[in-house]
Motif scaffolding. Structure first.
Motif, PDB file in Angstrom:
ATOM      1  N   CYS A 100       0.828  -1.212   0.000  1.00  0.00           N
ATOM      2  CA  CYS A 100       0.000   0.000   0.000  1.00  0.00           C
ATOM      3  C   CYS A 100       0.861   1.260   0.000  1.00  0.00           C
ATOM      4  O   CYS A 100       0.641   2.187  -0.795  1.00  0.00           O
ATOM      5  N   ILE A 101       1.833   1.293   0.894  1.00  0.00           N
ATOM      6  CA  ILE A 101       2.633   2.509   1.044  1.00  0.00           C
ATOM      7  C   ILE A 101       3.516   2.732  -0.175  1.00  0.00           C
ATOM      8  O   ILE A 101       3.686   3.866  -0.639  1.00  0.00           O
ATOM      9  N   LYS A 102       4.047   1.664  -0.737  1.00  0.00           N
ATOM     10  CA  LYS A 102       4.826   1.823  -1.978  1.00  0.00           C
ATOM     11  C   LYS A 102       3.928   2.334  -3.108  1.00  0.00           C
ATOM     12  O   LYS A 102       4.335   3.197  -3.895  1.00  0.00           O
ATOM     13  N   ALA A 103       2.685   1.825  -3.172  1.00  0.00           N
ATOM     14  CA  ALA A 103       1.758   2.281  -4.213  1.00  0.00           C
ATOM     15  C   ALA A 103       1.366   3.736  -3.988  1.00  0.00           C
ATOM     16  O   ALA A 103       1.245   4.512  -4.945  1.00  0.00           O
ATOM     17  N   MET A 104       1.180   4.140  -2.716  1.00  0.00           N
ATOM     18  CA  MET A 104       0.848   5.531  -2.413  1.00  0.00           C
ATOM     19  C   MET A 104       1.988   6.459  -2.809  1.00  0.00           C
ATOM     20  O   MET A 104       1.768   7.512  -3.424  1.00  0.00           O
ATOM     21  N   LEU A 105       3.196   6.078  -2.450  1.00  0.00           N
ATOM     22  CA  LEU A 105       4.355   6.922  -2.760  1.00  0.00           C
ATOM     23  C   LEU A 105       4.578   7.023  -4.271  1.00  0.00           C
ATOM     24  O   LEU A 105       4.912   8.093  -4.788  1.00  0.00           O
ATOM     25  N   SER A 106       4.344   5.926  -4.971  1.00  0.00           N
ATOM     26  CA  SER A 106       4.455   5.966  -6.437  1.00  0.00           C
ATOM     27  C   SER A 106       3.381   6.872  -7.019  1.00  0.00           C
ATOM     28  O   SER A 106       3.621   7.609  -7.975  1.00  0.00           O
ATOM     29  N   SER A 107       2.175   6.842  -6.398  1.00  0.00           N
ATOM     30  CA  SER A 107       1.059   7.665  -6.865  1.00  0.00           C
ATOM     31  C   SER A 107       1.382   9.150  -6.791  1.00  0.00           C
ATOM     32  O   SER A 107       0.912   9.936  -7.617  1.00  0.00           O
ATOM     33  N   ILE A 108       2.184   9.549  -5.788  1.00  0.00           N
ATOM     34  CA  ILE A 108       2.516  10.975  -5.640  1.00  0.00           C
ATOM     35  C   ILE A 108       3.927  11.290  -6.145  1.00  0.00           C
ATOM     36  O   ILE A 108       4.464  12.364  -5.882  1.00  0.00           O
ATOM     37  N   GLY A 109       4.516  10.324  -6.877  1.00  0.00           N
ATOM     38  CA  GLY A 109       5.777  10.601  -7.552  1.00  0.00           C
ATOM     39  C   GLY A 109       7.009  10.536  -6.679  1.00  0.00           C
ATOM     40  O   GLY A 109       8.015  11.191  -6.973  1.00  0.00           O
ATOM     41  N   VAL A 110       6.971   9.754  -5.589  1.00  0.00           N
ATOM     42  CA  VAL A 110       8.133   9.631  -4.705  1.00  0.00           C
ATOM     43  C   VAL A 110       8.974   8.430  -5.144  1.00  0.00           C
ATOM     44  O   VAL A 110       8.461   7.314  -5.227  1.00  0.00           O
ATOM     45  N   PRO A 111      10.257   8.619  -5.421  1.00  0.00           N
ATOM     46  CA  PRO A 111      11.110   7.493  -5.840  1.00  0.00           C
ATOM     47  C   PRO A 111      11.369   6.529  -4.681  1.00  0.00           C
ATOM     48  O   PRO A 111      11.846   6.928  -3.626  1.00  0.00           O
ATOM     49  N   LEU A 112      11.062   5.267  -4.887  1.00  0.00           N
ATOM     50  CA  LEU A 112      11.174   4.279  -3.816  1.00  0.00           C
ATOM     51  C   LEU A 112      12.614   3.889  -3.526  1.00  0.00           C
ATOM     52  O   LEU A 112      12.909   3.372  -2.439  1.00  0.00           O
ATOM     53  N   ASP A 113      13.509   4.123  -4.475  1.00  0.00           N
ATOM     54  CA  ASP A 113      14.901   3.706  -4.271  1.00  0.00           C
ATOM     55  C   ASP A 113      15.592   4.517  -3.171  1.00  0.00           C
ATOM     56  O   ASP A 113      16.652   4.143  -2.684  1.00  0.00           O
ATOM     57  N   LYS A 114      14.985   5.631  -2.756  1.00  0.00           N
ATOM     58  CA  LYS A 114      15.583   6.455  -1.707  1.00  0.00           C
ATOM     59  C   LYS A 114      15.081   6.078  -0.313  1.00  0.00           C
ATOM     60  O   LYS A 114      15.474   6.687   0.674  1.00  0.00           O
ATOM     61  N   LEU A 115      14.188   5.095  -0.262  1.00  0.00           N
ATOM     62  CA  LEU A 115      13.572   4.722   1.011  1.00  0.00           C
ATOM     63  C   LEU A 115      14.090   3.385   1.512  1.00  0.00           C
ATOM     64  O   LEU A 115      14.442   2.501   0.726  1.00  0.00           O
ATOM     65  N   LYS A 116      14.080   3.248   2.839  1.00  0.00           N
ATOM     66  CA  LYS A 116      14.429   1.976   3.463  1.00  0.00           C
ATOM     67  C   LYS A 116      13.197   1.475   4.212  1.00  0.00           C
ATOM     68  O   LYS A 116      12.581   2.230   4.972  1.00  0.00           O
ATOM     69  N   PHE A 117      12.812   0.219   3.982  1.00  0.00           N
ATOM     70  CA  PHE A 117      11.651  -0.372   4.655  1.00  0.00           C
ATOM     71  C   PHE A 117      12.144  -1.440   5.632  1.00  0.00           C
ATOM     72  O   PHE A 117      12.934  -2.312   5.267  1.00  0.00           O
ATOM     73  N   VAL A 118      11.665  -1.358   6.867  1.00  0.00           N
ATOM     74  CA  VAL A 118      12.096  -2.281   7.920  1.00  0.00           C
ATOM     75  C   VAL A 118      10.857  -2.797   8.653  1.00  0.00           C
ATOM     76  O   VAL A 118       9.900  -2.051   8.883  1.00  0.00           O
ATOM     77  N   LYS A 119      10.887  -4.060   9.044  1.00  0.00           N
ATOM     78  CA  LYS A 119       9.828  -4.639   9.867  1.00  0.00           C
ATOM     79  C   LYS A 119      10.331  -4.730  11.306  1.00  0.00           C
ATOM     80  O   LYS A 119      11.503  -5.086  11.535  1.00  0.00           O
ATOM     81  N   GLY A 120       9.490  -4.386  12.262  1.00  0.00           N
ATOM     82  CA  GLY A 120       9.913  -4.336  13.663  1.00  0.00           C
ATOM     83  C   GLY A 120      10.568  -5.617  14.144  1.00  0.00           C
ATOM     84  O   GLY A 120      11.601  -5.593  14.817  1.00  0.00           O
ATOM     85  N   THR A 121       9.975  -6.757  13.788  1.00  0.00           N
ATOM     86  CA  THR A 121      10.512  -8.036  14.268  1.00  0.00           C
ATOM     87  C   THR A 121      11.837  -8.404  13.604  1.00  0.00           C
ATOM     88  O   THR A 121      12.454  -9.398  13.983  1.00  0.00           O
ATOM     89  N   ASP A 122      12.278  -7.604  12.625  1.00  0.00           N
ATOM     90  CA  ASP A 122      13.606  -7.854  12.039  1.00  0.00           C
ATOM     91  C   ASP A 122      14.720  -7.605  13.059  1.00  0.00           C
ATOM     92  O   ASP A 122      15.814  -8.162  12.941  1.00  0.00           O
ATOM     93  N   TYR A 123      14.462  -6.738  14.044  1.00  0.00           N
ATOM     94  CA  TYR A 123      15.510  -6.420  15.025  1.00  0.00           C
ATOM     95  C   TYR A 123      14.996  -6.368  16.468  1.00  0.00           C
ATOM     96  O   TYR A 123      15.788  -6.476  17.412  1.00  0.00           O
ATOM     97  N   GLU A 124      13.680  -6.230  16.665  1.00  0.00           N
ATOM     98  CA  GLU A 124      13.150  -6.032  18.027  1.00  0.00           C
ATOM     99  C   GLU A 124      13.151  -7.314  18.872  1.00  0.00           C
ATOM    100  O   GLU A 124      12.916  -7.257  20.083  1.00  0.00           O
ATOM    101  N   LEU A 125      13.453  -8.466  18.254  1.00  0.00           N
ATOM    102  CA  LEU A 125      13.550  -9.721  19.000  1.00  0.00           C
ATOM    103  C   LEU A 125      15.004 -10.123  19.238  1.00  0.00           C
ATOM    104  O   LEU A 125      15.273 -11.220  19.736  1.00  0.00           O
ATOM    105  N   SER A 126      15.926  -9.226  18.903  1.00  0.00           N
ATOM    106  CA  SER A 126      17.346  -9.527  19.103  1.00  0.00           C
ATOM    107  C   SER A 126      17.693  -9.498  20.597  1.00  0.00           C
ATOM    108  O   SER A 126      16.983  -8.907  21.410  1.00  0.00           O
TER     109      SER A 126
END
Length: 527
Positions: A100-126
């Motif tokens: 959804c968020i990638k589609a929204m950002l594309s809809s308003i012309g935001v380049p996705l290559d400048k963004l970093k996407f992280v999921k909480g459980t990728d590091y919050e269970l360390s």
């Protein structure tokens, strides 16, 4: 070759349209040395709706200012939010949010290559993060944890420990995402100040905080995933968008709590190109189309009633559909259709096979209670004990309500007064005049006393009133009189010893957090 922005120009982009910035000097100092690193997080629970374009618009500003932006899908936070969904669903919902968020950002012309996407459980269970949670729990008081979560964690008398942990996790995210600043709504302010207080006690740096204003939903209160009428879903069809906007609160000349204007201010105008105009279409007999280069001019024209609410809605509808169309097309893909169905499975309500109602459960969320303003009041021509009141409930046309208040309030006392109204009773004639609702009052019989319930300060016509712990779910369109829905629920509507209105101990509140109360009557029935 593009001209590199100055630190001052970057800060102007970063801070525009924000309600508040904590750590302004820190941000300016960093910008003189390097690009800012910032994160924005969202808990993956209900479906994202068009209000998400508000932070997306700011993320576009951040990227224009060369900020390094991380978007956090806070799945662990979502799990701690009263465990509204199991882990399997939360994993699917995190995927849905990302699409959804990638589609929204594309809809308003935001380049996705400048963004970093992280999921909480990728590091919050360390191991390291978990140890820091324990360290925080040894220095954070219960009072501070409750206070920090007051605006974002459901408040109940016997709070779950998970809700107390929530602010600490959000604070630690700043460190583990290596951010200079965190971005969020102004409802996050207490968590932000909590982080500023406690992170240094763990030996970590104090971060800056950027806060968006809370944008009203279509009903005038906060736009909410759990309140269907308050928001437009990202996958709503053009006909659904039109239907919801038609019902939206948009009082002529009223620029306060106006979700239509706020969407124009915080989403549409910031996304316009330098020479792009906001066009309000009108028929030639009404003066033809109006063009606005600046939001301030639109707001001023609306305040002067030069722009009609219906015309404004038509204009915003066109821009919303322009934003949503690429998202709708993206989610036509079979794999994404399947993702939506599995991440948000349909809720099958049990029905009584002999009943025509879609829900027979006696819960107070079935009541459509709203704040109204009495704009006119007269004596009933056929009944000395009755008033005929014209009440603004944030709808296109005011309602007529007949009330037996003659012996308890004068016409002068009622004129222009804010009241609490039950709006989904079946309209009924009272001595020849059709009454379209009920003004709620506290009352006792011996001696006979009736007091009109008092809305909290800052209330406005059309604002929804909720019962704590029953905020989700939609009210019945009309309460079935044959099932005596109102009569069965009304039995438990009373004021408490502090004169606050409640249903079985659950207080009547508005989205602003204020309580409905009576002036003097304690422990009195409400009817």
């Amino acid at each position: 070759m593009t001209n590199k922005l100055s630190p001052e120009a970057k800060y102007e982009l970063i801070s525009r349209n924000l309600q508040e910035v904590l750590g302004e000097e820190k941000i300016k100092t960093i910008l003189k040395e390097r690009d800012l690193k910032l994160y924005w997080g969202t808990a993956t629970t209900g479906k994202p709706h068009i209000a998400y374009f508000v932070p997306m618009s700011k993320i576009a500003d951040f990227l224009r200012a060369e900020v390094e932006v991380t978007i956090l899908f806070a799945d662990l936070h979502a799990y701690l939010d009263n465990m509204k969904a199991p882990w399997m669903l939360l994993n699917l919902r995190a995927q849905y949010y990302e699409h959804c968020i990638k589609a929204m950002l594309s809809s308003i012309g935001v380049p996705l290559d400048k963004l970093k996407f992280v999921k909480g459980t990728d590091y919050e269970l360390s191991r390291e993060y978990t140890l820091d949670v324990y360290k925080l729990s040894s220095i954070v008081t219960e009072h501070d944890a409750k206070k920090a979560g007051a605006e974002v964690v459901k408040q109940v008398d016997n709070a779950l420990l998970s809700g107390l942990l929530y602010p600490g996790l959000q604070a630690l995210d700043e460190e583990y995402l290596n951010a200079d600043a965190q971005f969020g709504g102004v409802d996050q302010r207490k968590i932000f100040t909590f982080a500023e207080k406690y992170l240094p006690q763990l030996g970590y740096e104090k971060r800056a905080h950027l806060m968006n204003p809370m944008v009203p939903g279509l009903t005038g209160s906060k736009m909410s995933s759990s309140e269907e009428d308050s928001k437009i879903d990202l996958l709503d069809s053009p006909s659904e968008v039109k239907k919801k906007l038609k019902k939206a609160f948009c009082e002529p000349g009223n620029i306060e709590n106006n979700g239509i204007l706020s969407f124009a201010k915080h989403v549409l105008f910031p996304l316009f190109k330098p020479d792009e105009e906001f066009i309000v279409p009108r028929k030639s007999e009404y003066g033809g189309d109006i063009h606005f280069m600046r939001y301030e001019d639109l707001e001023q024209s609306f305040a002067k009633e030069e722009v009609h609410p219906g015309d404004l809605k038509v204009a915003v509808e066109s821009y919303i559909n322009r934003l949503l169309e690429p998202i709708r097309k993206e989610f036509e893909k079979p794999e994404l259709k399947k993702l939506v169905q599995t991440a948000y499975p349909a809720q099958n309500k049990k029905k009584n096979p002999t009943s025509t109602d879609t829900a027979d459960e006696m819960v107070p969320s079935r009541l459509d209670i709203r704040i109204g303003r009495i704009v006119a009041v007269t004596k009933h021509p056929e009944a000395d004990s009755l008033y005929v009141e014209t009440i603004d409930l944030g709808e296109e046309n005011p309602r007529t309500i007949v009330s037996g208040l003659v012996d308890f309030a004068s016409i002068e006392e009622l004129q222009n007064r804010l009241v609490v109204v039950l709006c989904n009773l079946k309209p009924a004639k009272m001595r020849g005049i059709l009454s379209e609702g009920m003004v709620l009052c506290a009352s006792v019989d011996e001696p006979k006393q009736v007091e009109i319930l008092i809305p909290p300060s800052g209330s406005f016509p059309g604002q929804r009133v909720y019962i704590q712990n029953y905020e989700s779910g939609n009210p019945d369109e009309v309460l079935n009189p044959k099932k005596k829905v109102w009569e069965k629920l009304q039995v438990d509507l009373k004021t408490n010893s502090d004169r606050v209105a409640h249903w079985q101990g659950n207080k009547l509140i508005t989205r602003g957090g204020g309580f409905i109360h009576s002036e003097t009557l304690a422990c009195a029935p409400i009817k």
